[in-house]
Every structure is written in C-alpha cells, then in structure tokens.
Design a protein around this motif. Structure first.
Motif, PDB file in Angstrom:
ATOM      1  N   UNK A 188      65.186  57.977 105.012  1.00  0.00           N
ATOM      2  CA  UNK A 188      65.711  58.540 105.579  1.00  0.00           C
ATOM      3  C   UNK A 188      65.082  60.408 104.920  1.00  0.00           C
ATOM      4  N   UNK A 189      64.854  59.705 103.273  1.00  0.00           N
ATOM      5  CA  UNK A 189      64.650  60.649 102.115  1.00  0.00           C
ATOM      6  C   UNK A 189      63.127  61.425 102.975  1.00  0.00           C
ATOM      7  N   UNK A 190      62.446  61.612 102.719  1.00  0.00           N
ATOM      8  CA  UNK A 190      61.247  61.846 103.876  1.00  0.00           C
ATOM      9  C   UNK A 190      61.267  62.327 105.046  1.00  0.00           C
ATOM     10  N   UNK A 191      62.709  62.294 106.119  1.00  0.00           N
ATOM     11  CA  UNK A 191      62.504  62.587 106.640  1.00  0.00           C
ATOM     12  C   UNK A 191      62.930  64.165 106.947  1.00  0.00           C
ATOM     13  N   UNK A 192      64.474  63.491 105.962  1.00  0.00           N
ATOM     14  CA  UNK A 192      65.048  65.283 105.370  1.00  0.00           C
ATOM     15  C   UNK A 192      64.543  66.108 105.052  1.00  0.00           C
ATOM     16  N   UNK A 193      63.839  65.423 103.979  1.00  0.00           N
ATOM     17  CA  UNK A 193      62.319  67.163 103.457  1.00  0.00           C
ATOM     18  C   UNK A 193      61.592  67.503 104.218  1.00  0.00           C
ATOM     19  N   UNK A 194      61.420  66.593 105.557  1.00  0.00           N
ATOM     20  CA  UNK A 194      60.512  67.200 106.296  1.00  0.00           C
ATOM     21  C   UNK A 194      60.809  68.083 107.159  1.00  0.00           C
TER      22      UNK A 194
END
Length: 297
Positions: A29-35
């Motif tokens: 989820x963190x990676x998706x939010x950053x992307x």
C-alpha cells in the motif's frame, strides 16, 4: 462463571500481533501511494480549488434556506430511512411467504423476488417511474396531495417528508429503493428462517404455543441474531443505491452534486465531497450495526 471464556492478556496480545502477510500488504500500500503521488505530480495538471468548492457547498440558498448541498444530504437520509422501513417491512413479509409451505403465498413471493433480483436496478427504476409510478399515484387517489397540495405544511411534516413540492419525488424514490431492497431482505429473512433447527419449532409446539407465538417468542429472536450482519450490509447498500434515483430527477445528494459540479466546473472537488459524504453515512451505519451486534451477543 467460566473463566476459560475470558481471553488472557497473552491471548489478546497474540491476537493483535501483525503477521508477515500484514507487513507485505502495508508495504504494498505504501508503494502504491508513493507511485500514485509521483505520477500525479508529473502527469496531472489540475489546479485544485477546494476553498471555492466548500464555499459553494455551504452557501445558503437565495431565500436564506439551508445550502442546496445540505438539502441533498437531508433528502438522501430521508430516502434511506423510509426506504429501509419499506424494505424491512415488505422484505420480512416476502421472506415469511417464501418460507411458507402454502404455494399460494410462496409462489407469488418467489416470482417477485426473482424478478427484482434479476433485473438491473437502473432498468427497474426506469420501468417503475415511467410505466408504474405515473399510473400508481392517480390510481391510489394521491394526485391532489402529492402534486397539487396547497395547504400549510407543519413542522413535523416538513421534517419527515420535506417540502410538499417534492412529496411525489420522495414517494417515487422510496418505493423504488424499498422494492429493490425488499427482494434481498426477503432472501435474508428466508435464509434465517431455514437455518433454525427443526427442534426449535417442535419445542414451541410442545409448549402449546400458537404459530404466531412460535415466531414471536422462539424463532424471531434467533433469526434476528443470525441475520443482523446481512441486514446491516443490505442497509448500507440501500444508502448507496439512493444515488440511482437521481436519474429520475429526485433531488438527493448525487442529483445535487451533478448540478453543482456541472454549473461550477469544480468536477473533482464536488464529486470527492459527495463520495466523502456517502462514506461517512455508510460508516456511521456500519458502526451502529456493529454496536447492535455486540449488544446482542
């Protein structure tokens, strides 16, 4: 008192300890939010105008009444409440009828349930509004009350039903939403009745209870406990389904949001506010039903 039923502090701490899968999901989820943040910063050229959007949402009407958007929220709540009343009342009757061994009751109930559940909601709303509602209101003798009411509206009437000029819209929307949800409520009630062990019915008969008291005192409490989570989900779905009736010019929150977004050009802001309002309404319902389920245990 059975102490074995009370969880120990060790069991509680173990219950809330995150697993490897939880960690993987959080990282994902963190990676998706950053992307998404990165892509929006380089790919979306939109100037957010939140101050104008909130000013528009909370601006009173020309005659000093409640803001137009707030009126839409109230209309949505009013539609949801009356729709739930109709859906639960009619759905319970249909569920009892379908569960009955008498075909005179079960067959018509099953036909209605299958028709409503297998027709797309949007098509059902159009069919009801254009082919049934226009004929139903005069047939019931409600034309003078709903379309040409000129009398004074009391405070409680305005609170329960809104302005008299919109009574016809309210009734049409309530019946549409109520009929749609009643078919699903009927299946929930029917499934709850079918799940009651046969021994419970036999116990009621052995006590000399009539059929009414068997339902009231033996079966109904067990059914209510069993179907409460499913009814909660259906109630939340009903709130979201009220947005469908905006297509027949019923001035609830989606209809109001559409008009405001189109007239102001604040497309993203208005629709995000509308979505947030639906989220808060449904979350409130979810928390209320969760509290009710906790008290029933």
């Amino acid at each position: 008192m059975n102490n074995s039923a009370v969880p120990s502090p060790k069991q509680i701490s173990k219950r809330w300890r995150p697993t490897l899968l939880d960690g993987v999901l959080i990282i994902a989820l963190i990676c998706v939010a950053i992307w998404l943040t990165y892509r929006s910063s380089i790919g979306i050229n939109y100037h957010w105008r939140w101050s104008q959007a909130f000013e528009l949402v909370f601006t009173p009407t020309a005659n000093g009444g409640l803001p137009y958007f707030v009126q839409g929220i109230i209309a949505t709540i009013r539609l949801s409440v009356w729709g739930m009343v109709l859906a639960v009342t009619l759905g319970t009757a249909l569920g009892l009828a379908k569960h009955s061994a008498i075909s005179v009751f079960s067959v018509p109930a099953n036909i209605f349930i299958q028709l409503v559940r297998n027709i797309p909601p949007l098509v059902f709303v159009f069919i009801f509004y254009f082919f049934i509602s226009n004929q139903l209101i005069p047939l019931l003798g409600l034309s003078d009350i709903l379309r040409g009411y000129t009398g004074e509206v009391s405070a409680w009437q305005a609170f329960l039903f809104g302005p008299s000029s919109l009574w016809e819209n309210l009734l049409s929307g309530v019946i549409c939403i109520g009929l749609l949800s009643s078919a699903y409520v009927a299946e929930i009630i029917r499934a709850g009745l079918s799940a009651i062990p046969k021994g419970q019915w036999e116990a009621g008969k052995s006590l000399g209870l009539s059929t009414w008291y068997q339902y009231k005192d033996v079966v109904a409490p067990q059914v209510l406990t069993a179907v409460a989570p499913a009814l909660a989900g259906q109630a939340i779905s009903l709130v979201k389904d009220t947005s469908i009736v905006s297509l027949i010019s019923i001035q609830e929150m989606t209809f109001v949001g559409t008009e405001m977004a189109n007239s102001s050009g604040l497309i993203f802001e208005i629709w995000l506010i509308v979505g947030a309002c639906y989220f808060l309404l449904c979350l409130t319902l979810s928390l209320l039903f969760r509290r009710f389920e906790t008290q029933q245990r």
